[in-house]
Design a protein around this motif. Structure first.
Motif, PDB file in Angstrom:
ATOM      1  N   SER A  54      31.765 -13.335  11.234  1.00 45.68           N
ATOM      2  CA  SER A  54      30.887 -14.533  11.353  1.00 45.68           C
ATOM      3  C   SER A  54      31.527 -15.896  11.078  1.00 45.68           C
ATOM      4  O   SER A  54      32.478 -15.997  10.625  1.00 45.68           O
ATOM      5  CB  SER A  54      29.451 -14.325  10.283  1.00 45.68           C
ATOM      6  OG  SER A  54      29.983 -14.154   9.109  1.00 45.68           O
ATOM      7  N   CYS A 114      26.131  -5.062   8.967  1.00 45.12           N
ATOM      8  CA  CYS A 114      25.605  -4.873  10.432  1.00 45.12           C
ATOM      9  C   CYS A 114      26.624  -5.362  11.485  1.00 45.12           C
ATOM     10  O   CYS A 114      25.991  -5.807  12.350  1.00 45.12           O
ATOM     11  CB  CYS A 114      24.221  -5.247  10.682  1.00 45.12           C
ATOM     12  SG  CYS A 114      23.013  -4.736   9.480  1.00 45.12           S
ATOM     13  N   ASP A 115      27.815  -5.349  11.204  1.00 45.03           N
ATOM     14  CA  ASP A 115      28.698  -5.870  12.188  1.00 45.03           C
ATOM     15  C   ASP A 115      29.290  -4.754  12.987  1.00 45.03           C
ATOM     16  O   ASP A 115      30.076  -4.048  12.430  1.00 45.03           O
ATOM     17  CB  ASP A 115      29.832  -6.695  11.157  1.00 45.03           C
ATOM     18  CG  ASP A 115      30.997  -7.384  12.115  1.00 45.03           C
ATOM     19  OD1 ASP A 115      30.783  -7.197  13.620  1.00 45.03           O
ATOM     20  OD2 ASP A 115      31.763  -8.096  11.682  1.00 45.03           O
ATOM     21  N   PRO A 116      29.047  -4.768  14.506  1.00 43.90           N
ATOM     22  CA  PRO A 116      29.843  -3.667  15.202  1.00 43.90           C
ATOM     23  C   PRO A 116      31.132  -3.822  15.186  1.00 43.90           C
ATOM     24  O   PRO A 116      31.719  -3.815  16.404  1.00 43.90           O
ATOM     25  CB  PRO A 116      28.868  -3.733  16.560  1.00 43.90           C
ATOM     26  CG  PRO A 116      28.787  -5.209  16.397  1.00 43.90           C
ATOM     27  CD  PRO A 116      28.291  -5.647  15.217  1.00 43.90           C
ATOM     28  N   ASN A 117      31.945  -3.932  14.102  1.00 42.90           N
ATOM     29  CA  ASN A 117      33.399  -4.237  14.233  1.00 42.90           C
ATOM     30  C   ASN A 117      34.150  -2.950  14.455  1.00 42.90           C
ATOM     31  O   ASN A 117      34.945  -2.403  13.516  1.00 42.90           O
ATOM     32  CB  ASN A 117      33.928  -4.896  12.689  1.00 42.90           C
ATOM     33  CG  ASN A 117      35.206  -5.617  12.878  1.00 42.90           C
ATOM     34  OD1 ASN A 117      36.028  -5.266  13.788  1.00 42.90           O
ATOM     35  ND2 ASN A 117      35.424  -6.552  11.922  1.00 42.90           N
ATOM     36  N   GLU A 139      27.041  -6.272  22.056  1.00 46.62           N
ATOM     37  CA  GLU A 139      27.383  -6.650  20.716  1.00 46.62           C
ATOM     38  C   GLU A 139      25.883  -6.851  20.039  1.00 46.62           C
ATOM     39  O   GLU A 139      25.625  -6.476  19.050  1.00 46.62           O
ATOM     40  CB  GLU A 139      28.152  -8.014  20.381  1.00 46.62           C
ATOM     41  CG  GLU A 139      28.640  -7.956  18.821  1.00 46.62           C
ATOM     42  CD  GLU A 139      29.647  -9.079  18.682  1.00 46.62           C
ATOM     43  OE1 GLU A 139      30.677  -8.757  19.505  1.00 46.62           O
ATOM     44  OE2 GLU A 139      29.476  -9.673  17.850  1.00 46.62           O
ATOM     45  N   GLU A 140      24.944  -7.705  20.816  1.00 54.04           N
ATOM     46  CA  GLU A 140      23.773  -7.827  20.160  1.00 54.04           C
ATOM     47  C   GLU A 140      23.071  -6.545  19.943  1.00 54.04           C
ATOM     48  O   GLU A 140      22.087  -6.481  18.758  1.00 54.04           O
ATOM     49  CB  GLU A 140      22.869  -8.987  21.208  1.00 54.04           C
ATOM     50  CG  GLU A 140      21.777  -9.352  20.457  1.00 54.04           C
ATOM     51  CD  GLU A 140      21.896 -10.038  19.093  1.00 54.04           C
ATOM     52  OE1 GLU A 140      21.047 -10.003  18.216  1.00 54.04           O
ATOM     53  OE2 GLU A 140      22.943 -10.798  19.083  1.00 54.04           O
ATOM     54  N   TYR A 168      24.128  -4.607  16.865  1.00 50.70           N
ATOM     55  CA  TYR A 168      23.826  -5.268  15.686  1.00 50.70           C
ATOM     56  C   TYR A 168      22.400  -4.786  15.445  1.00 50.70           C
ATOM     57  O   TYR A 168      22.012  -4.453  14.484  1.00 50.70           O
ATOM     58  CB  TYR A 168      23.889  -6.832  16.065  1.00 50.70           C
ATOM     59  CG  TYR A 168      23.142  -7.635  14.969  1.00 50.70           C
ATOM     60  CD1 TYR A 168      23.747  -7.683  13.688  1.00 50.70           C
ATOM     61  CD2 TYR A 168      22.044  -8.275  15.172  1.00 50.70           C
ATOM     62  CE1 TYR A 168      23.189  -8.354  12.767  1.00 50.70           C
ATOM     63  CE2 TYR A 168      21.530  -9.031  14.029  1.00 50.70           C
ATOM     64  CZ  TYR A 168      22.110  -9.071  12.709  1.00 50.70           C
ATOM     65  OH  TYR A 168      21.586  -9.782  11.911  1.00 50.70           O
ATOM     66  N   GLU A 169      21.441  -4.810  16.544  1.00 49.83           N
ATOM     67  CA  GLU A 169      20.145  -4.286  16.359  1.00 49.83           C
ATOM     68  C   GLU A 169      20.039  -2.806  15.827  1.00 49.83           C
ATOM     69  O   GLU A 169      19.420  -2.544  15.013  1.00 49.83           O
ATOM     70  CB  GLU A 169      19.345  -4.583  17.604  1.00 49.83           C
ATOM     71  CG  GLU A 169      18.954  -5.819  18.109  1.00 49.83           C
ATOM     72  CD  GLU A 169      18.192  -6.614  16.997  1.00 49.83           C
ATOM     73  OE1 GLU A 169      17.200  -5.906  16.419  1.00 49.83           O
ATOM     74  OE2 GLU A 169      18.566  -7.780  16.897  1.00 49.83           O
ATOM     75  N   LYS A 212      21.272  -2.748  12.168  1.00 53.58           N
ATOM     76  CA  LYS A 212      19.983  -2.971  11.144  1.00 53.58           C
ATOM     77  C   LYS A 212      19.343  -2.103  10.404  1.00 53.58           C
ATOM     78  O   LYS A 212      18.562  -2.149   9.616  1.00 53.58           O
ATOM     79  CB  LYS A 212      19.226  -4.399  11.694  1.00 53.58           C
ATOM     80  CG  LYS A 212      20.155  -5.630  11.762  1.00 53.58           C
ATOM     81  CD  LYS A 212      19.118  -6.848  11.915  1.00 53.58           C
ATOM     82  CE  LYS A 212      18.468  -6.866  13.114  1.00 53.58           C
ATOM     83  NZ  LYS A 212      17.641  -7.916  13.303  1.00 53.58           N
TER      84      LYS A 212
END
Lengths: 411, 411
Positions: A411, B322-325, B366-367, B370-371, B374
């Motif tokens: 981030s 919550c980071d799709p890394n 990515e968004e 992220y959802e 969460k």
């Protein structure tokens, strides 16, 4: 220069990869992360003459593009002029496009510098899974090549940093009857340090003359005692790369066997210092802890016991809380697979013998142990009472900042 | 009672270890920690009739006194009346004195209850390295024994907690042509959950009639699919104990082969639910994540890959952020030792196919990822594309609270 009496060589003040004769470096801000920040993220290291070169790479099955590219080159030659490195993008898990980007990065610099194809190695570090912004790299390569200077070692070390908070570089000068030579180095690394791989990114330079084969053997030995004996979180990267360049420009040669012992010692010392800087700067870490296992049945058992303790989240959080909760150390040793009598273990915090025959010596020692554990640097020694084998590794504490840094990394 | 249609048995509302016929429990506050707090820390579970009994213990080389004591008893018999358990002190690394204290704890309760020697098992959990305050235990045993009641299952489950934030108990009722039987259970556990051991403390009770040998085999199978497929921090305790008691008081017997399939399913379901409660309540955890490996070359490789990902601090911190890394997932898989083509991996977050052939499908996803991340509960599926083997395990995220809890544990 400061004399290091114990080793018989001098530490070059402010020295790094450009401390040996004939090496120059350069760095620029190419905005590889795409956040518009003026952070140095592209770096070049070049020798005036071709170098005998050695390298170690990650043993991860998933290899970043630059690692695959370098490995291909090493199959053909061990002679290189230097390397081009970027931070803020690992160029890993980037498929065929990623490989082409590594190739192109090297090629653009080689053309600009008048080198033939395959003269430069590449390295990348940063987020996995994103493609290199090759246009930005391309646009910055002329400036990067024009900026080469033997006073830029520090800029090179800065440009390869990711979550590192401190620049990691060092150089040692050795005087001999035939003249002096220097060994320099720079590295980066903060998380993902595990001993089953080469290291993060590390570049060693020397103006000593020696052949690539001997350099490779020495590098392997040195890594075993330095980068392979440190651990931060037990994770293993896709990009870890350790390269050593020897250009022979000092005129001192290992062909003269009298220099061997001193050169090996100084080379290993440089690697060890860089490795310790990495642990000390572990993500969120506040302490550098040495884990010393003695009395193991074999070297292998000593090593697995040391690393199990060094990687245990419960031990590492206990270190951050300065809590001499020695039961966690015994529990980790017991879980390591090493054979020992569970009633014969001793534990020291620093010089304080705290546990003997697997029992706390005196509850009143807790306050003393706490005082030792408040120090930024100390050793925990564990004697398994099962044999004569030993192993030493280095770790750091796990703090809330470790979690914060890694939960927020992108981030 | 709530009908669980999918399994064909009913969940006993508020049920735990006392849900099957003939089991009663009790708990009291013995101030084992010595802080003067009125926290329940001593618990007793007893059957009206002797039980066929099975147990699994930690595989740590360093065994707590209660584990050594129980193992000794199991060499002589498989018939026990129940167990006495304390929290707030593990009675581990306590030498001969610790062993005597375990023996004395059992003996005091046995005498008070009129049982012969060796009728009760013992279990302890808490800080390692401190001796049990045997006088306090002794002083509280009369009250503890007098308090036995079949409505106290919940108090038992509360008294065995350490850093747990939620009581963990469950019971399932099965109706058959020959009448009904119940399987109940309670467990504790929050850190130090690693699949190479039995579990933390877990007690299963049933009024089904079956022999200790079959119960032992079933317990092992059930643990493999439940407690041995969860992980919190990869550490392994000195005290982990899983005990199953069968008193046969329902009158339903496994000698009638028609009940076997349903009993096995219900028994495994109870273990699985308790195991999931443990991960969900992992120290500082906010999420329960399923790691599903498919396409591995062998079951062993599927398992080691799943556990490497599930235990990686970098993956676990990414889950908390919550980071799709996804690169960290591939890096962990690559470091696991499992064989696969690094260019053929697929990754799903929940139902979202995010990575195919080791490349992100579309940066715009990515968004969406992220959802999904969460949510408090979801699955990450990794297909290695190397074979047909699969493995599923459960983990939790690593948060700053994990560090806080474990740095401060003893304060």
């Amino acid at each position: 220069m400061k004399k290091d009496e114990s080793n018989g060589f001098e530490i070059v003040k402010g020295g790094g990869v450009c401390a040996p004769l004939g090496f120059s470096a350069s760095a620029c801000a190419a905005d590889i992360r795409g956040k518009g920040k003026k952070k140095l993220d592209l770096a070049l290291l070049v020798s005036d003459t071709p170098c005998q070169t050695a390298a170690l790479f990650t043993t991860n099955r998933v290899l970043a593009a630059p690692v695959r590219y370098n490995k291909g080159l090493f199959e053909k030659t061990k002679e290189f002029y230097g390397t081009i490195v970027n931070s803020d993008c690992a160029n890993a898990c980037t498929g065929a496009e990623g490989y082409k980007n590594s190739e192109k990065t090297a090629s653009l610099a080689e053309k600009k510098l008048g080198f033939s194809d395959g003269s430069l190695l590449v390295a990348s570090t940063g987020v996995i899974g994103a493609q290199l912004p090759i246009d930005k790299i391309s646009a910055n390569i002329p400036e990067l090549c024009d900026g080469l200077d033997d006073s830029n070692g520090n800029l090179f070390a800065k440009a390869i940093m990711t979550t590192d908070t401190e620049v990691k570089e060092i150089a040692a000068l050795v005087n001999t009857d035939n003249g002096s030579y220097v060994i320099g180095g720079a590295c980066k690394g903060a998380g993902m340090i595990d001993p089953s791989m080469a290291t993060l990114l590390c570049f060693i330079t020397t103006d000593m003359a020696l052949c690539a084969e001997e350099l490779q053997n020495l590098l392997k030995e040195a890594a075993e005692e330095s980068f392979n004996s440190i651990t931060i979180d037990g994770d293993m990267s896709t990009n870890d790369t350790l390269i050593a360049f020897a250009n022979g420009m000092s005129g001192v040669s290992l062909a003269d066997g009298r220099h061997r012992e001193q050169f090996y010692a100084a080379f290993k010392w440089v690697c060890k210092q860089l490795a310790l800087m990495v642990v000390k700067d572990g993500e969120g870490a506040t302490k550098l802890i040495t884990i010393e296992i003695t009395g193991a049945k074999s070297d292998t058992e000593a090593k697995k016991c040391a690393l199990k303790i060094a990687n245990s989240p419960l031990v590492k959080t206990m270190l951050s809380g300065c809590d001499p909760n020695w039961g966690r150390i015994l529990a980790s040793a017991g879980a390591s697979g090493a054979e020992f009598d569970p009633d014969k273990v001793s534990v020291w915090f620093g010089d304080l013998l705290y546990v003997k025959n697997s029992l706390i010596i005196d509850l009143k020692l807790e306050e003393k142990a706490y005082e030792i554990m408040k120090q930024p640097k100390y050793a925990i020694k564990v004697d398994l009472g099962a044999g004569d084998s030993e192993y030493v590794c280095h770790t750091c504490d796990m703090t809330m900042d470790y979690v914060k840094i890694n939960a927020d990394y992108r981030s």
